[in-house]
Design a protein around this motif. Structure first.
Motif, PDB file in Angstrom:
ATOM      1  N   ASP A 107     -20.561  -6.196 -20.538  1.00 31.11           N
ATOM      2  CA  ASP A 107     -20.947  -7.565 -20.895  1.00 31.11           C
ATOM      3  C   ASP A 107     -19.747  -8.375 -21.359  1.00 31.11           C
ATOM      4  O   ASP A 107     -19.613  -9.557 -21.021  1.00 31.11           O
ATOM      5  CB  ASP A 107     -22.048  -7.546 -21.968  1.00 31.11           C
ATOM      6  CG  ASP A 107     -21.610  -6.840 -23.246  1.00 31.11           C
ATOM      7  OD1 ASP A 107     -20.816  -5.871 -23.156  1.00 31.11           O
ATOM      8  OD2 ASP A 107     -22.041  -7.254 -24.346  1.00 31.11           O
ATOM      9  N   ILE A 108     -18.839  -7.737 -22.116  1.00 33.98           N
ATOM     10  CA  ILE A 108     -17.640  -8.447 -22.570  1.00 33.98           C
ATOM     11  C   ILE A 108     -16.682  -8.682 -21.405  1.00 33.98           C
ATOM     12  O   ILE A 108     -16.076  -9.761 -21.279  1.00 33.98           O
ATOM     13  CB  ILE A 108     -16.940  -7.658 -23.696  1.00 33.98           C
ATOM     14  CG1 ILE A 108     -17.883  -7.482 -24.890  1.00 33.98           C
ATOM     15  CG2 ILE A 108     -15.664  -8.368 -24.120  1.00 33.98           C
ATOM     16  CD1 ILE A 108     -18.316  -8.792 -25.517  1.00 33.98           C
ATOM     17  N   SER A 109     -16.550  -7.696 -20.523  1.00 32.32           N
ATOM     18  CA  SER A 109     -15.682  -7.865 -19.351  1.00 32.32           C
ATOM     19  C   SER A 109     -16.124  -9.059 -18.515  1.00 32.32           C
ATOM     20  O   SER A 109     -15.297  -9.850 -18.036  1.00 32.32           O
ATOM     21  CB  SER A 109     -15.700  -6.600 -18.485  1.00 32.32           C
ATOM     22  OG  SER A 109     -15.166  -5.506 -19.172  1.00 32.32           O
ATOM     23  N   GLU A 110     -17.446  -9.199 -18.335  1.00 33.53           N
ATOM     24  CA  GLU A 110     -17.959 -10.310 -17.538  1.00 33.53           C
ATOM     25  C   GLU A 110     -17.723 -11.653 -18.227  1.00 33.53           C
ATOM     26  O   GLU A 110     -17.436 -12.659 -17.580  1.00 33.53           O
ATOM     27  CB  GLU A 110     -19.449 -10.104 -17.256  1.00 33.53           C
ATOM     28  CG  GLU A 110     -19.738  -9.000 -16.249  1.00 33.53           C
ATOM     29  CD  GLU A 110     -19.013  -9.242 -14.929  1.00 33.53           C
ATOM     30  OE1 GLU A 110     -19.048 -10.387 -14.420  1.00 33.53           O
ATOM     31  OE2 GLU A 110     -18.403  -8.293 -14.403  1.00 33.53           O
ATOM     32  N   LYS A 111     -17.829 -11.666 -19.553  1.00 35.12           N
ATOM     33  CA  LYS A 111     -17.559 -12.912 -20.285  1.00 35.12           C
ATOM     34  C   LYS A 111     -16.082 -13.295 -20.149  1.00 35.12           C
ATOM     35  O   LYS A 111     -15.742 -14.469 -19.967  1.00 35.12           O
ATOM     36  CB  LYS A 111     -17.939 -12.748 -21.756  1.00 35.12           C
ATOM     37  CG  LYS A 111     -19.438 -12.687 -21.997  1.00 35.12           C
ATOM     38  CD  LYS A 111     -19.758 -12.492 -23.478  1.00 35.12           C
ATOM     39  CE  LYS A 111     -21.260 -12.413 -23.701  1.00 35.12           C
ATOM     40  NZ  LYS A 111     -21.615 -12.192 -25.129  1.00 35.12           N
ATOM     41  N   ILE A 112     -15.201 -12.306 -20.224  1.00 38.51           N
ATOM     42  CA  ILE A 112     -13.763 -12.580 -20.073  1.00 38.51           C
ATOM     43  C   ILE A 112     -13.467 -13.053 -18.656  1.00 38.51           C
ATOM     44  O   ILE A 112     -12.696 -14.008 -18.449  1.00 38.51           O
ATOM     45  CB  ILE A 112     -12.938 -11.320 -20.414  1.00 38.51           C
ATOM     46  CG1 ILE A 112     -13.106 -10.966 -21.892  1.00 38.51           C
ATOM     47  CG2 ILE A 112     -11.465 -11.539 -20.075  1.00 38.51           C
ATOM     48  CD1 ILE A 112     -12.463  -9.642 -22.290  1.00 38.51           C
ATOM     49  N   ALA A 113     -14.090 -12.416 -17.656  1.00 39.86           N
ATOM     50  CA  ALA A 113     -13.900 -12.838 -16.272  1.00 39.86           C
ATOM     51  C   ALA A 113     -14.368 -14.281 -16.083  1.00 39.86           C
ATOM     52  O   ALA A 113     -13.732 -15.070 -15.373  1.00 39.86           O
ATOM     53  CB  ALA A 113     -14.638 -11.900 -15.327  1.00 39.86           C
ATOM     54  N   ALA A 114     -15.489 -14.638 -16.728  1.00 40.30           N
ATOM     55  CA  ALA A 114     -15.996 -16.007 -16.620  1.00 40.30           C
ATOM     56  C   ALA A 114     -15.011 -17.001 -17.232  1.00 40.30           C
ATOM     57  O   ALA A 114     -14.796 -18.107 -16.689  1.00 40.30           O
ATOM     58  CB  ALA A 114     -17.365 -16.116 -17.306  1.00 40.30           C
TER      59      ALA A 114
ATOM     60  N   ILE B  93      -9.375 -11.072 -10.161  1.00 43.45           N
ATOM     61  CA  ILE B  93      -9.642 -10.486 -11.480  1.00 43.45           C
ATOM     62  C   ILE B  93     -10.064  -9.027 -11.281  1.00 43.45           C
ATOM     63  O   ILE B  93     -11.092  -8.733 -10.677  1.00 43.45           O
ATOM     64  CB  ILE B  93     -10.753 -11.264 -12.217  1.00 43.45           C
ATOM     65  CG1 ILE B  93     -10.360 -12.739 -12.366  1.00 43.45           C
ATOM     66  CG2 ILE B  93     -11.019 -10.636 -13.578  1.00 43.45           C
ATOM     67  CD1 ILE B  93     -11.486 -13.625 -12.888  1.00 43.45           C
ATOM     68  N   ILE B  94      -9.242  -8.124 -11.783  1.00 45.71           N
ATOM     69  CA  ILE B  94      -9.509  -6.695 -11.679  1.00 45.71           C
ATOM     70  C   ILE B  94      -9.987  -6.192 -13.033  1.00 45.71           C
ATOM     71  O   ILE B  94      -9.403  -6.527 -14.067  1.00 45.71           O
ATOM     72  CB  ILE B  94      -8.243  -5.916 -11.260  1.00 45.71           C
ATOM     73  CG1 ILE B  94      -7.656  -6.501  -9.984  1.00 45.71           C
ATOM     74  CG2 ILE B  94      -8.547  -4.431 -11.118  1.00 45.71           C
ATOM     75  CD1 ILE B  94      -8.567  -6.412  -8.781  1.00 45.71           C
ATOM     76  N   VAL B  95     -11.056  -5.387 -13.034  1.00 43.33           N
ATOM     77  CA  VAL B  95     -11.605  -4.850 -14.274  1.00 43.33           C
ATOM     78  C   VAL B  95     -11.374  -3.338 -14.311  1.00 43.33           C
ATOM     79  O   VAL B  95     -11.688  -2.630 -13.349  1.00 43.33           O
ATOM     80  CB  VAL B  95     -13.098  -5.167 -14.404  1.00 43.33           C
ATOM     81  CG1 VAL B  95     -13.671  -4.518 -15.664  1.00 43.33           C
ATOM     82  CG2 VAL B  95     -13.330  -6.680 -14.432  1.00 43.33           C
TER      83      VAL B  95
END
Length: 431
Positions: free
Chosen positions: A11-18, A30-32
């Motif tokens: 959930d935090i990774s997706e917020k950072i990507a956004a 954007i690589i996670v």
């Protein structure tokens, strides 16, 4: 901007990507990575403009407890070894205050920011501000880099044998940043050491040279790029061993093939029968219609030096004369004349004297022909980084016919390399 997000909570990774996309990043850039091990693999194989890293992670997700110690080992490898690519900017993020203090103590001078993750929206705003700043800095950094020269001289040749002629003149060191490129230092007449890079493409041809030139210009941004090697000369205008400075280059094989029509068949000339709609028959001849777009030297520093060398000639030292004689003992190549004028350049080897009338029809002053110079001049004039001065100088090794001689080619590579370095030194010290 290419970004690496290293976080174990989706959930935090997706917020950072956004937030990254809000700053203009493409999602594909954007690589996670969800643990230290996967982050290490990404940094080993790719380069990133920015990395956002959770400061408490597992080495491998699902094994052990997330900790700063695992991240610390990654940071040590990033900043203290050469096994991983260092991101241009790095932002740390964590819910653990102790990790914030530890990270600031260890990598405070390397990191753009360390953000303490809260339960509200404050951390997102702070991160967005830092990302926006990093985006602007990245763009400014790239613009600044592209607008400034990095080295003084780039030597490019089509073939390895042409670059090998410099081995006794320059000391080469392999470059880590571009396979096949070799750095060197040289000192022209003003006594000031200059930086250079040399590169042999490994094959002849316009497209190969144009592509390699663009790579070299983008990577090293030289003040001057010079090509040397051998060329075919026009009989009666130059002799074997002569030096040709390419003042203007015509792309002789650019155009279209067409049918020239004749009302009657002409033996030995017409080779095509044409049946019109009304069933009448005419005759035609296949013909190549050139559409050359010549490119010329244009920088004053280059043209002034080249004209001066044509006027004064060039005298080889006794040691070089001995080398030239040894390379081509059956030919008198030790008194080369300097020519400065137009040449023809095309993508095919010319080993047929019957092609020459087509080439000479482009410009009656054409002195020689080669396979690469148009690609070099085009790439240098149309690069998207700071534009270099450019020059091609070659020695005549044949008369564009089937009579090729390896010894003459070696001697001519030696001749052109000597003159290329002399011209480069004079140009670089003229301003």
């Amino acid at each position: 901007m290419k970004a690496l997000v290293i976080h174990d909570r989706e959930d935090i990774s997706e917020k950072i990507a956004a937030l990254l996309m809000e700053c203009g990043c493409d999602r594909a850039d954007i690589i996670v990575a969800e643990d230290v091990r996967s982050a290490t693999e990404e940094l080993r194989t790719q380069m990133f403009d920015i990395a956002i890293i959770d400061l408490t992670l597992q080495y491998k997700k699902g094994l052990g407890t997330p900790s700063y110690e695992a991240v610390e080992n990654l940071l040590v490898e990033i900043f203290q070894t050469e096994t991983l690519h260092i991101p241009a900017d790095l932002i740390g993020i964590t819910k653990e205050p102790s990790a914030v203090k530890a990270a600031l103590k260890m990598i405070g001078s390397h990191v753009l920011a360390v953000i303490e993750e809260d339960h509200g929206e404050k951390w997102k705003k702070e991160l967005l501000d830092k990302l926006s700043y990093a985006k602007r800095v990245s763009k400014a950094r790239q613009l600044s880099r592209n607008s400034q020269y990095d080295i003084d001289l780039c030597i490019i040749t089509a073939l390895d044998s042409e670059l090998a002629a410099y081995d006794n003149r320059l000391t080469f060191v392999n470059c880590d940043d571009l396979h096949g490129a070799r750095r060197f230092m040289f000192t022209p007449s003003d006594g000031k050491p200059r930086k250079g890079v040399a590169f042999a493409i490994g094959r002849a041809g316009q497209s190969s040279v144009a592509s390699a030139t663009q790579v070299l210009l983008s990577q090293y941004r030289p003040k001057l790029i010079v090509m040397s090697g051998v060329c075919g000369g026009i009989t009666g205008k130059v002799k074997l061993g002569d030096i040709v400075i390419f003042q203007q280059v015509f792309d002789w094989d650019y155009g279209k093939w067409a049918i020239e029509e004749f009302p009657n068949e002409v033996p030995g000339m017409t080779d095509v029968e044409i049946i019109d709609d009304d069933k009448t028959k005419t005759y035609g001849r296949r013909a190549f219609l050139p559409r050359p777009t010549p490119l010329a030297l244009e920088q004053t520093a280059v043209t002034t030096v080249c004209r001066a060398m044509r006027a004064s000639g060039f005298k080889f030292p006794d040691g070089d004369i001995t080398t030239i004689k040894g390379l081509a003992p059956d030919y008198d190549l030790v008194s080369p004349e300097v020519h400065y004028g137009p040449v023809a350049s095309g993508g095919a080897v010319i080993a047929d004297e019957f092609i020459m009338p087509r080439i000479k029809s482009l410009n009656e002053d054409i002195l020689a022909a080669d396979m690469e110079s148009y690609g070099l001049y085009y790439a240098a004039k149309n690069t998207n980084v700071v534009k270099p001065m450019f020059l091609c100088v070659k020695a005549v090794s044949d008369y564009c016919d089937h009579k090729k001689n390896d010894g003459v080619q070696k001697a001519c590579n030696f001749i052109s390399s000597k003159v290329a370095l002399e011209l480069s030194g004079r140009i670089l010290t003229s301003f």
